[in-house]
Design a protein around this motif. Structure first.
Motif, mmCIF file in Angstrom:
data_model
loop_
_atom_site.group_PDB
_atom_site.id
_atom_site.type_symbol
_atom_site.label_atom_id
_atom_site.label_comp_id
_atom_site.label_asym_id
_atom_site.label_seq_id
_atom_site.Cartn_x
_atom_site.Cartn_y
_atom_site.Cartn_z
ATOM 1 N N ALA A 186 -53.413 27.154 55.583
ATOM 2 C CA ALA A 186 -52.984 27.677 55.067
ATOM 3 C C ALA A 186 -53.537 28.243 53.860
ATOM 4 O O ALA A 186 -53.654 29.226 52.919
ATOM 5 N N LYS A 208 -51.728 33.487 59.856
ATOM 6 C CA LYS A 208 -50.506 32.940 60.624
ATOM 7 C C LYS A 208 -50.797 32.074 60.603
ATOM 8 O O LYS A 208 -52.068 32.322 61.745
ATOM 9 N N VAL A 209 -51.035 30.468 61.028
ATOM 10 C CA VAL A 209 -52.200 29.396 61.099
ATOM 11 C C VAL A 209 -51.699 29.010 63.110
ATOM 12 O O VAL A 209 -50.720 29.010 63.218
ATOM 13 N N TYR A 239 -47.991 32.891 56.377
ATOM 14 C CA TYR A 239 -48.831 31.539 57.364
ATOM 15 C C TYR A 239 -48.180 30.978 58.233
ATOM 16 O O TYR A 239 -48.954 30.388 59.249
ATOM 17 N N VAL A 272 -47.758 26.300 52.546
ATOM 18 C CA VAL A 272 -49.053 26.302 51.990
ATOM 19 C C VAL A 272 -49.763 25.159 51.379
ATOM 20 O O VAL A 272 -48.349 25.112 50.313
#
Length: 288
Positions: A114, A125-126, A69, A73
């Motif tokens: 995320a 992936k953010v 991410y 998270v």
């Protein structure tokens, strides 16, 4: 991995590898892996990395998928305003950074996004396309994939994403108008911005929506996207944003600047028609 097909729609003199790297915002390592494993084709034939592309060529690619991410998270409140396979728009609450920065590594909007992805058992992936100040609330656009992020970045730079804000300013403004004044970094405090004749050009349109006592509720349209643009421009014309401690004053009952990203209008990645995403100002605007 996922196979995707794209047609080269513009004249180009780039090689396949350079075109793919720029078009899909891939790393050199990703590019090398894709060609080594024969995951790039041109007109249905495996392509050499140095082959010259031309308009009309059809690229078939097996693009690498995200493995993480990009941020820690975390579970947190997320209000989704729009979502499809490539795009996410959420409402950012005030008092929150968009992305981890400096000493703040957790409890940002990106950490919560995320967490939202993880709850749905997907890995993206953010990728925030733009930013809002910590105390500004409202619409934030994310690209779920590298190609979507690159597309939205290009659209933003080309002025094809309309960003509308709602703000409450000090004093009465009787007519609509525009502020056209260049913005630069404050020479003393580098986290501030100032009007600077040698700075970057900046234009903000404003429309009067109504009044709250002696203050004016405005609709802002950004024609450029400079840091703190609306806040600096409103201070410049003598009507700072209510509650803005950096460019004006903050007095009770206000706990933050009264600025909210209320609309985004854009053509979603992979689609043909523009959509408008709205996010209304809360009842306790600036007094949360």
């Amino acid at each position: 991995m996922s196979w995707k097909t794209y047609t080269v729609k513009e004249p180009t003199e780039l090689t396949v590898s350079k075109y793919v790297k720029e078009r899909f915002s891939l790393s050199s390592r990703d590019i090398q892996m894709m060609f080594r494993k024969k995951r790039v084709k041109v007109n249905s034939r495996v392509a050499h990395s140095q082959r010259a592309l031309k308009k009309g060529d059809v690229l078939t690619l097996e693009l690498p998928q995200d493995k993480d991410y990009g941020v820690d998270v975390e579970k947190g409140p997320i209000t989704v305003l729009y979502e499809d396979a490539h795009t996410l728009v959420v409402n950012k609450a005030p008092f929150m950074l968009v992305h981890p920065a400096g000493q703040t590594k957790s409890c940002t909007l990106s950490n919560y996004v995320a967490g939202y992805y993880a709850k749905k058992n997907v890995v993206h992936k953010v990728r925030p396309v733009h930013r809002l100040d910590r105390d500004t609330s409202g619409c934030i656009l994310f690209g779920k994939t590298k190609e979507a992020q690159q597309y939205y970045t290009d659209e933003l730079q080309a002025g094809r994403i309309d960003r509308i804000y709602t703000g409450l300013v000090e004093g009465r403004i009787d007519a609509d108008g525009m502020v056209d004044a260049p913005i630069g970094v404050d020479p003393v405090f580098d986290n501030r911005r100032v009007i600077d004749e040698f700075g970057q050009s900046a234009q903000t349109e404003y429309t009067v929506l109504g009044y709250e006592g002696d203050n004016t509720l405005l609709r802002f349209k950004l024609l450029t996207g400079r840091t703190h643009q609306i806040r600096v421009h409103m201070e410049h014309i003598g009507h700072p944003i209510i509650g803005d401690a950096m460019y004006g004053t903050r007095n009770k009952p206000y706990t933050r600047q009264c600025l909210h990203a209320s609309e985004l209008t854009f053509v979603p990645y992979g689609k043909d028609e523009a959509i408008m995403i709205t996010c209304e100002v809360g009842d306790n605007f600036g007094r949360e």
